[in-house]
Write an enzyme that holds these catalytic residues in place. Sequence first.
Site, PDB file in Angstrom:
ATOM      1  N   TYR A 277       0.838  -1.196   0.000  1.00 53.04           N
ATOM      2  CA  TYR A 277       0.000   0.000   0.000  1.00 53.04           C
ATOM      3  C   TYR A 277       0.874   1.248   0.000  1.00 53.04           C
ATOM      4  CZ  TYR A 277      -3.798  -3.221   1.095  1.00 53.04           C
ATOM      5  OH  TYR A 277      -4.703  -4.259   1.048  1.00 53.04           O
ATOM      6  N   ASN A 300     -12.555  -0.842  -5.447  1.00 52.36           N
ATOM      7  CA  ASN A 300     -12.385  -1.188  -6.862  1.00 52.36           C
ATOM      8  C   ASN A 300     -13.561  -2.042  -7.331  1.00 52.36           C
ATOM      9  OD1 ASN A 300     -11.379  -1.916  -9.425  1.00 52.36           O
ATOM     10  ND2 ASN A 300     -10.279  -3.665  -8.541  1.00 52.36           N
ATOM     11  N   CYS A 308      -6.396  -5.235  -7.970  1.00 56.34           N
ATOM     12  CA  CYS A 308      -6.243  -4.846  -6.567  1.00 56.34           C
ATOM     13  C   CYS A 308      -5.720  -6.006  -5.721  1.00 56.34           C
ATOM     14  CB  CYS A 308      -7.567  -4.326  -6.019  1.00 56.34           C
ATOM     15  SG  CYS A 308      -8.966  -5.443  -6.192  1.00 56.34           S
ATOM     16  N   HIS A 309      -5.801  -7.236  -6.233  1.00 57.70           N
ATOM     17  CA  HIS A 309      -5.281  -8.386  -5.490  1.00 57.70           C
ATOM     18  C   HIS A 309      -3.754  -8.365  -5.405  1.00 57.70           C
ATOM     19  CE1 HIS A 309      -5.344  -9.637  -9.763  1.00 57.70           C
ATOM     20  NE2 HIS A 309      -4.273 -10.365  -9.465  1.00 57.70           N
ATOM     21  N   GLU A 335      -0.620 -16.253 -10.809  1.00 60.01           N
ATOM     22  CA  GLU A 335       0.280 -15.365 -11.528  1.00 60.01           C
ATOM     23  C   GLU A 335       1.740 -15.719 -11.262  1.00 60.01           C
ATOM     24  OE1 GLU A 335      -0.854 -11.360 -10.618  1.00 60.01           O
ATOM     25  OE2 GLU A 335      -2.824 -11.549 -11.580  1.00 60.01           O
TER      26      GLU A 335
END
Length: 353
Positions: A277, A300, A308-309, A335
Amino acid sequence: MRRAFMARDASYDGIFFAAVRTTGIFCRPSCRARKPLAGNLEFFATAGAAMFNGYRACKRCRPLESGGTIPAWVQAAIKAQLKSRDGRLPAAAIRRLGIEPARLRRFFKQHYGMTFQAYCRAQRLSAAFTIIKQGSTVSEAAIEAGYESESGFRSAFERIFGASPIEATNSDVVVLDWLATPVGPMIAGATDKALCLLEFTDRRMLETQLQTVRKRLGMPLLPGRNPLLAQLRTELQQYFAGERQQFALPLSYPGTQFQRSVWRTLLKIPYGETWSYQDVARSIANERAVRAVGQSNGLNRIAIVIPCHRVVNADGKLGGYGGGLWRKQFLLDLERRHSSRPSNGYLFGESKL
């Protein structure tokens, strides 16, 4: 599952549920109703998953009834929920029925895989979606959705979609559709020009997000299909298969200037990486706005596509996620497996839930 359903094999009752795309109904495997074409079937592990994909319970085989019957005290709660003007039944109203809300929540969680309030949300949304897709008249829709009056249905419909049933079919709209994904069903919304919504159907904020989209864009919401939603389906399939790292969809995400700056920054986080953040706050030249960054991150409205993850705590722990931490972990692990980039130093995919 297809063979068991077509053979009406009761030994599979409770193991899976079969849904029929052409009717919007889901059934037990043993249902005695006329069997559809095999290509029109979809299967779910729980009744909750079927409902959050927009299907309604079959009135013949009653798939929501455990062992063929529902306890009288649960029937009383469901009956009261169906009679309520807005499809809601708050804790105070549940207690007036002589039922402890926590007990009702545990029953629904155990038997249907969702809480009672989630059941109420699913009932409202799936009923409205199915009715519109089937082209029913308003009177037919009100009866089918379980409303005692047409005016009650019109009010409930307008609260969800921002327009009356007639108005919603005669104006520029945000088109909504359900999507099945490896992390559960999602609801997507798009205009003719841009994707503006992608949310998990079981998220508590879902209806708030729907209302925000309607207000921000000044358009009613209407179930249906359009080319951008078809493109989204394809790109999501590629993403979950590890074949796509960037989405090519045009996006619309109206908000405050600060919120938009945060969401634009999220789009810059590379696939296979995580930022803290604090990283996001520094990127928008406002290092002291860490808390506000977290709030904007949580608001979001286009999950996964606006990633946002990929935002985690400074110590590498997952932090929060509107779709649930298990989904955040799943997406980060996905990912990580398909990324050729080296780790950026954060504990990527290894945090304890």
